[in-house]
Design an enzyme around this catalytic site. Structure first.
Site, PDB file in Angstrom:
ATOM      1  N   PRO A 125      -4.577  -2.537   6.876  1.00  0.00           N
ATOM      2  CA  PRO A 125      -5.557  -2.776   7.958  1.00  0.00           C
ATOM      3  C   PRO A 125      -5.273  -1.996   9.248  1.00  0.00           C
ATOM      4  CG  PRO A 125      -3.976  -4.548   7.933  1.00  0.00           C
ATOM      5  CD  PRO A 125      -3.586  -3.643   6.800  1.00  0.00           C
ATOM      6  N   GLY A 126      -4.281  -1.118   9.236  1.00  0.00           N
ATOM      7  CA  GLY A 126      -4.053  -0.268  10.391  1.00  0.00           C
ATOM      8  C   GLY A 126      -2.808  -0.556  11.189  1.00  0.00           C
ATOM      9  N   LYS A 134       0.414   0.224  10.568  1.00  0.00           N
ATOM     10  CA  LYS A 134       1.243   1.430  10.678  1.00  0.00           C
ATOM     11  C   LYS A 134       0.464   2.557  11.353  1.00  0.00           C
ATOM     12  CE  LYS A 134       3.756   0.175   6.493  1.00  0.00           C
ATOM     13  NZ  LYS A 134       2.819  -0.927   6.159  1.00  0.00           N
ATOM     14  N   ASP A 189      -8.826   4.800   3.745  1.00  0.00           N
ATOM     15  CA  ASP A 189      -8.804   3.708   2.781  1.00  0.00           C
ATOM     16  C   ASP A 189     -10.087   3.812   1.973  1.00  0.00           C
ATOM     17  OD1 ASP A 189      -7.025   1.010   2.436  1.00  0.00           O
ATOM     18  OD2 ASP A 189      -9.090   0.704   1.761  1.00  0.00           O
ATOM     19  N   CYS A 198       5.751  -2.449  -0.617  1.00  0.00           N
ATOM     20  CA  CYS A 198       6.213  -3.790  -0.253  1.00  0.00           C
ATOM     21  C   CYS A 198       6.487  -4.583  -1.517  1.00  0.00           C
ATOM     22  CB  CYS A 198       5.216  -4.506   0.649  1.00  0.00           C
ATOM     23  SG  CYS A 198       3.561  -4.658  -0.041  1.00  0.00           S
TER      24      CYS A 198
END
Length: 468
Positions: A245-246, A248, A266, A372
């Site tokens: 969702p932004g 990084k 994305d 992750c």
């Protein structure tokens, strides 16, 4: 860590992970008993939140000191005057750490119960309140204003609208119902908004609903490390390949002092909109977000004069590939419902994205690959694959390097494993402290705990040395 059960996995997935964390290379180095101990410790830590809530300060708009002071006042109010320290990370100058207190074992459970889904339960463990869409069941006579105990249905067996649930459930804490049972399960459809305001959660973690939204960004510690490792410089052109969702993306722009260009991509339009919203909220102007499948972001030649994807070869100074993955390192996670087929499906996609990233990187450019998740296949094995298939790439040391080294099992040399970062919550050398000792602990001990007890996040750094 016996207060919660270990993470609930499908048998086929647990068998797969068992083989991964008891691989021959690892067992030969540690011995079977130690490998078994580390694996069981990992499964026991995954259902718990990290020991610290990590907050990234938007240094584009304000100072760390200013946000630290504002946060201290906010947490004093939320924690009813409890003196919880806010720590500045010594190696990440834009990061603040807030100790998470718990699990609190002295909370009395109420007769009136609310059952929530596993995902909602995970959010509650990180300081969230309970919102109506996450509620599956509520006691028969529950009214607005009632004191209720909240539980997570980790097996997904509770039927929506049930008046009681006798299956497996994990206690999350107590709160005040904002709505009656009838309002929550209204025939006209589920309401929106808050269903239960948590007053005594089992883990005391601050809520950040509408708190300093332009000044800070909630971001797990390893996630913040990624952007620092990429180390973008003002004036450079940066690509964030899988950006939603932004978090990084906006971190990269901030580290560049909003000077240069950060291209965020994305493939889902609604997620691209979220990137744009976060950039606007944090008042960052150098970010340009595009809806694009990263595997199709490379073009041999441009057919149209556009600034967006696809891009020509060697278009970017630095590239972040935070790849789609099985997500098995996200914490807390009391129940992981994916099948083995789903868990093992990401490796080919990650390799396609990696191939595109190499083509788009300038000579001498930096590529950071991160996930992750905790598997070898999506992490160390991908590094081994990349080094074999792209001789123009070479692993470089990472700065900062606050996680552990890579895990054995992918036939990488010890020297190469030391160049990787794996954040493994089972590496904790200091156990989560009781509230009284926590408040008296030395700051350096708390920082050490924060560095170790993290989301299971993997980071590899490559540098392109030459062009084939």
């Amino acid at each position: 860590m016996s207060f919660f059960p270990k993470i609930l996995l499908l048998p086929e997935v647990e068998g797969y992970l068992s083989n991964v964390f008891r691989n021959q290379e690892l067992v030969s180095a540690l011995d079977a008993q130690e490998a078994e101990k580390k694996y069981e410790s990992l499964l026991s830590h995954l259902p718990h939140p990290p020991a610290f809530t990590t907050v990234r300060v938007n240094t584009h708009l304000t100072s760390v000191k200013h946000v630290k002071n504002l946060l201290f006042e906010e947490i004093q109010k939320q924690f009813k005057g409890l003196n919880v320290p806010i720590l500045e990370h010594p190696e990440l100058q834009d990061i603040l750490l807030i100790p998470v207190i718990g699990p609190r074992k002295d909370l009395q459970q109420h007769l009136s119960e609310v059952i929530v889904g596993a995902q909602c339960g995970n959010a509650v463990l990180r300081g969230a309140h309970v919102y109506v869409p996450g509620i599956i069941s509520a006691s028969k006579f529950m009214k607005a204003g009632d004191m209720v105990s909240v539980y997570s249905d980790i097996e997904g067996k509770c039927k929506r609208g049930a008046k009681e649930f006798l299956g497996t459930k994990v206690f999350l804490g107590n709160g005040i119902s904002e709505l009656s049972r009838n309002e929550i399960f209204s025939p006209s459809g589920p309401l929106k908004g808050m269903g239960v305001r948590m007053t005594d959660p089992i883990y005391l973690s601050p809520s950040f609903d509408n708190v300093l939204s332009s000044y800070l960004f909630l971001q797990n510690l390893p996630s913040a490390v990624v952007s620092h490792v990429l180390n973008p410089q003002p004036g450079e052109r940066i690509l964030d390949m899988c950006a939603a969702p932004g978090g990084k993306t906006t971190h990269l722009a901030t580290l560049m002092h909003d000077q240069g260009e950060v291209i965020a991509m994305d493939k889902i339009a609604s997620k691209v909109k979220k990137i744009t919203q976060n950039a606007a909220l944090l008042q960052l102007n150098c970010i340009k977000a595009f809806c694009c499948d990263g595997t199709k972001a490379f073009a041999v030649r441009k057919t149209e004069d556009t600034e967006g994807p696809p891009f020509l070869a060697e278009s970017f100074d630095r590239i972040l590939l935070d790849a789609p993955c099985s997500g098995m390192g996200q914490r807390p996670n009391m129940a992981y419902s994916w099948t083995l087929k789903e868990v093992t499906s990401y490796q080919p996609l990650q390799q396609k994205l990696f191939t595109v990233a190499v083509k788009l990187l300038k000579p001498g450019g930096i590529l950071v690959y991160s996930t992750c998740t905790i598997t070898l296949a999506e992490n160390e094995e991908q590094v081994a694959w990349a080094l074999e298939n792209f001789p123009c790439l070479q692993l470089q040391s990472q700065e900062p390097h606050i996680g552990g080294e890579g895990m054995m099992g992918a036939r990488l040399s010890l020297d190469k494993l030391k160049l990787l970062q794996r954040f493994d919550p089972s590496n904790v050398t200091l156990q989560r402290m009781h509230i009284n000792s926590l408040l008296d602990a030395k700051e350096e001990d708390l920082i050490h705990l924060a560095n170790k007890d993290c989301i299971g996040f993997f980071i590899a750094k490559f540098i392109k040395l030459n062009v084939k």
